[in-house]
Design a protein around this motif. Structure first.
Motif, PDB file in Angstrom:
ATOM      1  N   LEU A 134      52.029 -14.990  75.001  1.00 39.04           N
ATOM      2  CA  LEU A 134      51.648 -15.368  73.639  1.00 39.04           C
ATOM      3  C   LEU A 134      51.546 -16.889  73.520  1.00 39.04           C
ATOM      4  CD1 LEU A 134      53.842 -12.956  71.470  1.00 39.04           C
ATOM      5  CD2 LEU A 134      51.384 -12.830  71.859  1.00 39.04           C
ATOM      6  N   ALA A 135      52.519 -17.569  74.134  1.00 34.52           N
ATOM      7  CA  ALA A 135      52.503 -19.034  74.095  1.00 34.52           C
ATOM      8  C   ALA A 135      51.266 -19.564  74.806  1.00 34.52           C
ATOM      9  CB  ALA A 135      53.777 -19.580  74.737  1.00 34.52           C
ATOM     10  N   ALA A 136      50.995 -19.032  75.999  1.00 37.78           N
ATOM     11  CA  ALA A 136      49.838 -19.475  76.781  1.00 37.78           C
ATOM     12  C   ALA A 136      48.543 -19.231  76.016  1.00 37.78           C
ATOM     13  CB  ALA A 136      49.813 -18.751  78.122  1.00 37.78           C
ATOM     14  N   ALA A 137      48.443 -18.029  75.434  1.00 39.46           N
ATOM     15  CA  ALA A 137      47.233 -17.674  74.701  1.00 39.46           C
ATOM     16  C   ALA A 137      47.057 -18.540  73.459  1.00 39.46           C
ATOM     17  CB  ALA A 137      47.277 -16.199  74.318  1.00 39.46           C
ATOM     18  N   SER A 138      48.177 -18.828  72.777  1.00 38.65           N
ATOM     19  CA  SER A 138      48.069 -19.644  71.563  1.00 38.65           C
ATOM     20  C   SER A 138      47.598 -21.056  71.913  1.00 38.65           C
ATOM     21  CB  SER A 138      49.407 -19.688  70.827  1.00 38.65           C
ATOM     22  OG  SER A 138      50.345 -20.460  71.548  1.00 38.65           O
ATOM     23  N   ILE A 139      48.042 -21.567  73.049  1.00 37.81           N
ATOM     24  CA  ILE A 139      47.602 -22.897  73.474  1.00 37.81           C
ATOM     25  C   ILE A 139      46.110 -22.877  73.812  1.00 37.81           C
ATOM     26  CG2 ILE A 139      47.774 -24.625  75.310  1.00 37.81           C
ATOM     27  CD1 ILE A 139      50.789 -24.090  75.340  1.00 37.81           C
ATOM     28  N   TYR A 140      45.692 -21.836  74.521  1.00 43.08           N
ATOM     29  CA  TYR A 140      44.269 -21.740  74.849  1.00 43.08           C
ATOM     30  C   TYR A 140      43.433 -21.645  73.574  1.00 43.08           C
ATOM     31  CZ  TYR A 140      39.899 -20.300  76.969  1.00 43.08           C
ATOM     32  OH  TYR A 140      38.583 -20.243  77.343  1.00 43.08           O
ATOM     33  N   GLY A 141      43.897 -20.804  72.644  1.00 39.61           N
ATOM     34  CA  GLY A 141      43.207 -20.668  71.366  1.00 39.61           C
ATOM     35  C   GLY A 141      43.142 -21.991  70.616  1.00 39.61           C
ATOM     36  N   ALA A 142      44.258 -22.721  70.644  1.00 33.99           N
ATOM     37  CA  ALA A 142      44.323 -24.016  69.956  1.00 33.99           C
ATOM     38  C   ALA A 142      43.328 -25.008  70.549  1.00 33.99           C
ATOM     39  CB  ALA A 142      45.743 -24.574  70.042  1.00 33.99           C
ATOM     40  N   THR A 143      43.218 -25.023  71.882  1.00 32.74           N
ATOM     41  CA  THR A 143      42.278 -25.958  72.520  1.00 32.74           C
ATOM     42  C   THR A 143      40.837 -25.606  72.177  1.00 32.74           C
ATOM     43  OG1 THR A 143      42.239 -24.675  74.573  1.00 32.74           O
ATOM     44  CG2 THR A 143      43.809 -26.497  74.460  1.00 32.74           C
ATOM     45  N   LEU A 144      40.571 -24.310  72.019  1.00 34.41           N
ATOM     46  CA  LEU A 144      39.220 -23.887  71.624  1.00 34.41           C
ATOM     47  C   LEU A 144      38.912 -24.371  70.215  1.00 34.41           C
ATOM     48  CD1 LEU A 144      38.702 -20.213  72.866  1.00 34.41           C
ATOM     49  CD2 LEU A 144      37.832 -22.329  73.869  1.00 34.41           C
ATOM     50  N   LEU A 145      39.868 -24.152  69.298  1.00 40.89           N
ATOM     51  CA  LEU A 145      39.663 -24.537  67.901  1.00 40.89           C
ATOM     52  C   LEU A 145      39.528 -26.039  67.750  1.00 40.89           C
ATOM     53  CD1 LEU A 145      42.185 -22.150  66.075  1.00 40.89           C
ATOM     54  CD2 LEU A 145      39.701 -21.945  66.173  1.00 40.89           C
ATOM     55  N   LEU A 146      40.195 -26.786  68.608  1.00 48.23           N
ATOM     56  CA  LEU A 146      40.177 -28.251  68.511  1.00 48.23           C
ATOM     57  C   LEU A 146      39.138 -28.879  69.434  1.00 48.23           C
ATOM     58  CD1 LEU A 146      44.048 -28.765  68.422  1.00 48.23           C
ATOM     59  CD2 LEU A 146      42.489 -29.060  66.499  1.00 48.23           C
ATOM     60  N   ASN A 147      38.305 -28.013  70.027  1.00 45.74           N
ATOM     61  CA  ASN A 147      37.250 -28.486  70.938  1.00 45.74           C
ATOM     62  C   ASN A 147      37.772 -29.322  72.101  1.00 45.74           C
ATOM     63  OD1 ASN A 147      34.933 -27.276  69.877  1.00 45.74           O
ATOM     64  ND2 ASN A 147      34.930 -28.761  68.182  1.00 45.74           N
TER      65      ASN A 147
END
Length: 332
Positions: free
Chosen positions: A284-297
């Motif tokens: 979940l932590a790994a996925a949330s970081i990946y998701g965050a990097t996508l949202l923040l370009n």
DNA sequence: ACACGTAGAGAACTGGT
DNA sequence: ACCAGCACTCTACGTGT
């Protein structure tokens, strides 16, 4: 008696340490005479009638002392108490060498005497079956923990768990090895350094010597669930947020704080939408970081995060999609 | 090189008998 | 105590950009 207790409490609260002022105010329950505190044996004695009002007061002073003027070289008066030994490491040990404190050899008469003392000391250390059981089990826990490279903290936790099992009478009808193994398994998980049952089982001495490793793992599994239930223990799932910093620390992003904040938002929304339960917190932590990097370009690959978090890219893919979906549900 | 999806296997847990 | 079922994660692989 009560007046002393109250007084002591009052002193603790005010941080007052002067024993002289304490003594001056205390009165004997019997005759009302003044009380004197004898530092050498910890007694409160009435100076008029000689009544011992309180004995064996606890010495709350430091348990170390220094043997010279500088306070830097503090010497302990003994090893700290530990749960990993059946007597908490508090018993007397008689050395195996037949020598006195000066290193001189003992006479044959003394040797025989010391030998008898050793025998009885050993008998008293493990005086009943419960003690013997505990000694055996803690030895097993120590052996398995070291074979698996588990920390002392895990060993200590497992030892405490085993003690509780013994107190609650949960061992009856089960093998000592089985319960000890189950305790170690639980402790390894509680201390965030989990080992699988298949890792632990080979180093345990459960079952027969024929190498039948298949049937009994489920036995440990059952014992584990049994003691968890009986002791009312819940191995709480770790908070995914605890992994964010660790994963992010070696990843190159423009603004780590911003990514971490976004990741926390994603986790919170995932929890709100209940897509987190049953999933591994690290993923979940790994996925949330990946998701965050996508949202923040930010350009970070799944592979990079996968390497840091020790989670496969497949898992990151599966998790981040549903997490971002939950994020959108909540935020928009 | 990376992202994505799928299949099959294994581990952990739960609930029924 | 045993077993089947379940969701999750992994490895391995193929495909598309």
């Amino acid at each position: 008696m009560t007046s002393i207790r109250k007084q002591t409490k009052a002193n603790e609260e005010t941080g007052e340490k002067d024993t002289a002022t304490r003594d001056a105010r205390q009165e004997c329950d019997e005759c009302g005479g003044d009380l004197k505190h004898d530092e050498s044996d910890g007694e409160y004695v009435c100076t008029d009638c000689g009544l011992v009002v309180e004995e064996e007061t606890i010495d709350r002073g430091p348990e170390w002392r220094s043997f010279n003027d500088s306070q830097d070289e503090k010497s302990r008066v003994g090893a700290p108490v530990t749960n990993t030994m059946h007597d908490k490491g508090l018993s007397t040990q008689i050395g195996w060498q037949n020598k006195d404190s000066h290193g001189n050899r003992l006479s044959s008469k003394k040797r025989a005497q010391v030998q008898r003392l050793r025998k009885w000391n050993k008998r008293f250390q493990t005086k009943d079956s419960k003690e013997r059981n505990l000694k055996h089990a803690l030895g097993e826990i120590k052996r398995m923990a070291s074979a698996l490279g588990l920390s002392e903290q895990v060993e200590e936790t497992a030892s405490v768990l085993y003690r509780r099992c013994l107190d609650e009478d949960l061992i009856r009808g089960r093998s000592v090895e089985g319960v000890a193994t189950a305790c170690l398994y639980a402790a390894s998980r509680q201390c965030n350094t989990p080992r699988s049952l298949d890792e632990i089982y080979p180093v345990s001495r459960i079952g027969d010597a024929s190498g039948n490793t298949h049937q009994s793992t489920s036995g440990v599994d059952r014992t584990y669930r049994y003691i968890m239930r009986e002791l009312n223990l819940k191995i709480k799932p770790t908070d995914p947020r605890d992994f964010l910093n660790r994963i992010l620390s070696d990843i190159d992003v423009d603004d780590k704080q911003k990514v971490r904040k976004k990741a926390e938002e994603i986790i919170a929304d995932a929890e709100e939408e209940n897509v987190h339960s049953g999933k591994s917190p690290v993923s979940l932590a790994a996925a949330s970081i990946y998701g965050a990097t996508l949202l923040l370009n930010q350009k970070v690959t799944q592979k990079r995060i996968s390497k840091e978090a020790d989670v496969t890219t497949v898992t990151i893919r599966n998790r981040y999609q549903e997490m971002l979906q939950a994020y959108e549900e909540v935020e928009f």
